[in-house]
Design an enzyme around this catalytic site. Structure first.
Site, short mmCIF file in Angstrom:
data_model
loop_
_atom_site.label_atom_id
_atom_site.label_comp_id
_atom_site.label_asym_id
_atom_site.label_seq_id
_atom_site.Cartn_x
_atom_site.Cartn_y
_atom_site.Cartn_z
N GLU A 117 1.60 0.33 -5.83
CA GLU A 117 1.86 1.70 -4.83
C GLU A 117 3.02 1.39 -3.58
OE1 GLU A 117 -1.99 4.22 -2.77
OE2 GLU A 117 -2.00 2.04 -2.43
N ASP A 174 -2.31 -2.28 -4.35
CA ASP A 174 -2.96 -0.93 -3.49
C ASP A 174 -2.04 -1.45 -2.33
OD1 ASP A 174 -4.78 0.62 -1.88
OD2 ASP A 174 -5.36 -1.03 -1.26
#
Length: 713
Positions: free
Chosen positions: A368, A332
């Site tokens: 990401e 993330d």
């Protein structure tokens, strides 16, 4: 009852031996560290000072401690810049492998001594029977990722026993595994499972951080998802998924923690080394320790520029790979992890450490590739062994099928692996993680059913979530009984799924998109632990047809080398192939696309000729028509003794083509808003006899090679 000895300064965390347990923590600048032991009702049994000290490590060995022992720490120290020592705050061990229960914010319980609010760390015995099950080791060309939430995936499944719904054991229930296997995915990507705490703001609103992107213990599986004991049940889930040949990929959050900024709670890291674990804004004379850097939008940013923070993350990753046996990670806001002195460094310490680590260098790594800090969008700039989530793919495919003008060239580029972002010869053709929908955003059903977000339930006056979704409700906002609208919505979902599985790269599915899951227009359901977010297993007839279509498309991709592992002559990533594929692009009237065609402002229809074009082997012709009109496509000659057959037609209600219409005249009709897939095959003996043709080896007409659109072929 417990006897404290000096012990050893390695490893960090709690390590059992024959007589008790070693405890070790990193606590720089501290004056004293107390180990607090608790019983199963969380009543304090003892406070023991760690007697050992070497550098910044504090450690000790406690005789009589066994697996299951609850514990926490209190850290004492004098006030100094950057440090926030407070012995009233019970701290979770940063290396805790389990927590006694979920941690819920309670302002009253936190005030003063926080022991009643904070979950206790738990001593864990790592022994587990893996039954000789190894990891599936899915090859990149075969990988299809399926993103889901541990709780939400099975919470409403009537076939799963009620006590297992929403748990790790629910994920590995035979009915769930059967669904995953029949679908054809290879890798289950779980949303965060590391122990977390909901933000105080959400607790005050009566909501919760359902997604789990607010971690407080990087090693410990979240207790909310356990029927009884989280570590054993998590391992059982992994083992059973591996038995079925399915990989497990974890969505990990190492960019921030639940401790938030300067005014946030002290739960773990802040109390041990606030100045080391977190990054800070620049002040007049160095870091301003009253202002945590916040390139994550969550109140703080973990500082992997500090060696101890970097070690913590690497140790956690290795633990999940070796002890918990997972197969990879999705990071993330991965840009935050690679910021050094505030700037993203694609050759920084984090990437070097990952590449050099003999364990971590061999697992799937997915970035990401952005955060919200300065220059935080870094798509295409990660090291070559990393995969990257490609939002350009999402946006382009959505816009093309929505009917936006001028998207044809960009759409073609996305189809063949986004080589403008991930250059040939340098990045794998599987680097691009292609997706239509992710957990943050509309589901596929909502993408074709809503023009606007509907996030009122989130308590932010519908201001949160994406404002530009590139969606289309096709005339009605939300559910409708209009058959014309519903039929077009189903057709558009088939277009999107077919495009995803005919594209080069690594496909990513959002759980439930294959069976019509809706969030009622909520495109930011992070705080909705209810039926808005949970997967609905009660299917309508159209959901069953969509599931069957998705299964067929996944099976087609699995059987095709062209769509799963395209090898072009000018791409040497996999070495020099003995036979190379080609890609050519055609106007519906049959001529190869020119620069003028690619940039035609209203261009919405074209064909892709892909495969072994000038010789025998696999070859496909894909008709794309995003316009409002039926269009007749002229087909290239398939070659002597060969013919084109229709395989997929998204204009039909099940995606299967009708019997051949006018293909024998070398034309095919692409219906409005549809995709049609043709395959080149040998004429059957009966057909050859009827036409008086003698079967010969494949000597097809050699078509012009090379793309007229340089980014697309």
């Amino acid at each position: 009852m417990f006897a404290m000895e000096k012990g050893q300064d390695h490893p960090l965390g709690a390590l059992l031996d024959e007589t008790g347990c070693h405890f070790c923590v990193w606590a720089p600048q501290s004056d004293k560290v107390e180990l607090c032991l608790f019983d199963e009702q969380e009543r304090e049994l003892a406070r023991l000072e760690l007697p050992g000290r070497r550098g910044q490590y504090r450690f000790g060995h406690v005789r009589g401690v066994k697996a299951g022992q609850r514990y926490g720490y209190r850290v004492y120290g004098t006030s100094q810049e950057g440090m926030l020592f407070d012995p009233d705050k019970l701290l979770i061990d940063p290396y805790a492998k389990a927590l006694s229960r979920p941690t819920h914010w309670d302002d009253a319980l936190y005030q003063g001594d926080s022991a009643a609010m904070v979950a206790k760390s738990v001593v864990v015995d790592d022994a587990f029977d893996w039954q000789g099950v190894g990891k599936p080791a899915i090859e990149p060309a075969r990988t299809v990722i399926y993103e889901t939430h541990v709780k939400g995936f099975t919470r409403q499944h009537q076939g799963v026993p009620s006590e297992l719904r929403g748990t790790y054991l629910g994920i590995c229930h035979p009915l769930i595994i059967e669904h995953l296997k029949s679908l054809g995915i290879t890798s289950v990507q779980l949303m965060p499972v590391a122990a977390f705490m909901s933000e105080p703001r959400l607790e005050q609103l009566g909501l919760t951080n359902y997604w789990g992107y607010n971690p407080i213990a990087f090693f410990a599986p979240e207790p909310r998802y356990a029927a009884q004991e989280a570590v054993t049940e998590f391992k059982t889930m992994v083992r059973e998924l591996h038995k079925a040949g399915l990989e497990v990929i974890l969505d990990v959050v190492y960019n921030h923690t639940a401790e938030s900024g300067f005014d946030g709670p002290m739960l773990s890291f802040k109390g041990f080394d606030n100045a080391g674990y977190y990054a800070f804004e620049a002040g007049a004379h160095g870091p301003d320790y009253t202002r945590h850097a916040n390139v994550t939008g969550c109140g703080n940013s973990v500082n992997l520029d500090h060696p101890n923070s970097l070690r913590l993350v690497l140790d956690a990753l290795r633990y999940w790979v070796t002890e918990m046996q997972v197969d990879g990670f999705r990071f993330d806001l991965a840009v935050t992890l690679a910021r050094e002195a505030g700037e993203f460094d694609p050759m920084g310490a984090f990437f070097k450490a990952m590449m050099a680590d003999p364990v971590l260098a061999r697992v799937k790594l997915i970035a990401e590739p952005w955060d919200i800090g300065p220059f935080g969008y870094r798509l295409g700039q990660f090291p070559s062994q990393w995969l990257e989530i490609n939002d350009r793919y999402r946006d382009t495919v959505r816009a093309f099928w929505r009917g936006d003008a001028g998207k044809m060239g960009d759409f073609a580029t996305r189809l063949v692996g986004s080589r403008d972002l991930f250059p040939k010869n340098w990045r794998s053709p599987h680097t691009s993680v292609n997706y239509l929908c992710y957990h943050d955003g509309f589901t596929l059903e909502d993408l074709v059913s809503y023009n606007q977000r509907h996030n009122q339930a989130n308590g932010e006056d519908n201001r949160d979530g994406h404002g530009n979704n590139l969606s289309n409700n096709h005339g009605v906002e939300g559910p409708t009984l209009d058959p014309r609208v519903n039929n077009l919505r189903q057709q558009q979902k088939r277009n999107l799924i077919a495009t995803l599985l005919l594209s080069q790269g690594t496909p990513h599915f959002l759980a439930g998109d294959e069976m019509g899951r809706s969030q009622l227009g909520n495109n930011n359901a992070y705080c909705q632990d209810n039926q808005i977010s949970w997967v609905n297993w009660q299917w309508r007839p159209e959901d069953e047809r969509l599931l069957a279509f998705t299964q067929q498309m996944l099976a087609l991709r699995a059987e095709s080398t062209v769509f799963s592992n395209l090898q072009l002559s000018d791409d040497s990533w996999n070495g020099a192939p003995s036979s190379c594929h080609q890609v050519n692009w055609y106007h519906p009237d049959g001529h190869q696309l020119t620069d003028q065609d690619w940039h035609a402002p209203m261009g919405q229809a074209f064909a892709m000729d892909i495969g072994m074009i000038g010789c025998g082997g696999e070859r496909w012709y894909v008709l794309f028509n995003a316009s409002d009109y039926d269009i007749q496509f002229r087909l290239p000659p398939p070659g002597e003794g060969l013919e084109w057959i229709q395989t997929i037609d998204t204009a039909t209600n099940d995606g299967l083509p009708f019997l051949p219409d006018d293909i024998k005249r070398q034309v095919a009709v692409g219906r409005a808003h549809s995709l049609k897939l043709l395959e080149r095959v040998a004429l059957s003996a009966v057909a050859l006899a009827e036409e008086g043709v003698v079967a010969t080896p494949d000597v097809a007409v050699v078509l012009p090679t090379g793309s007229q659109f340089p980014l697309a072929g």
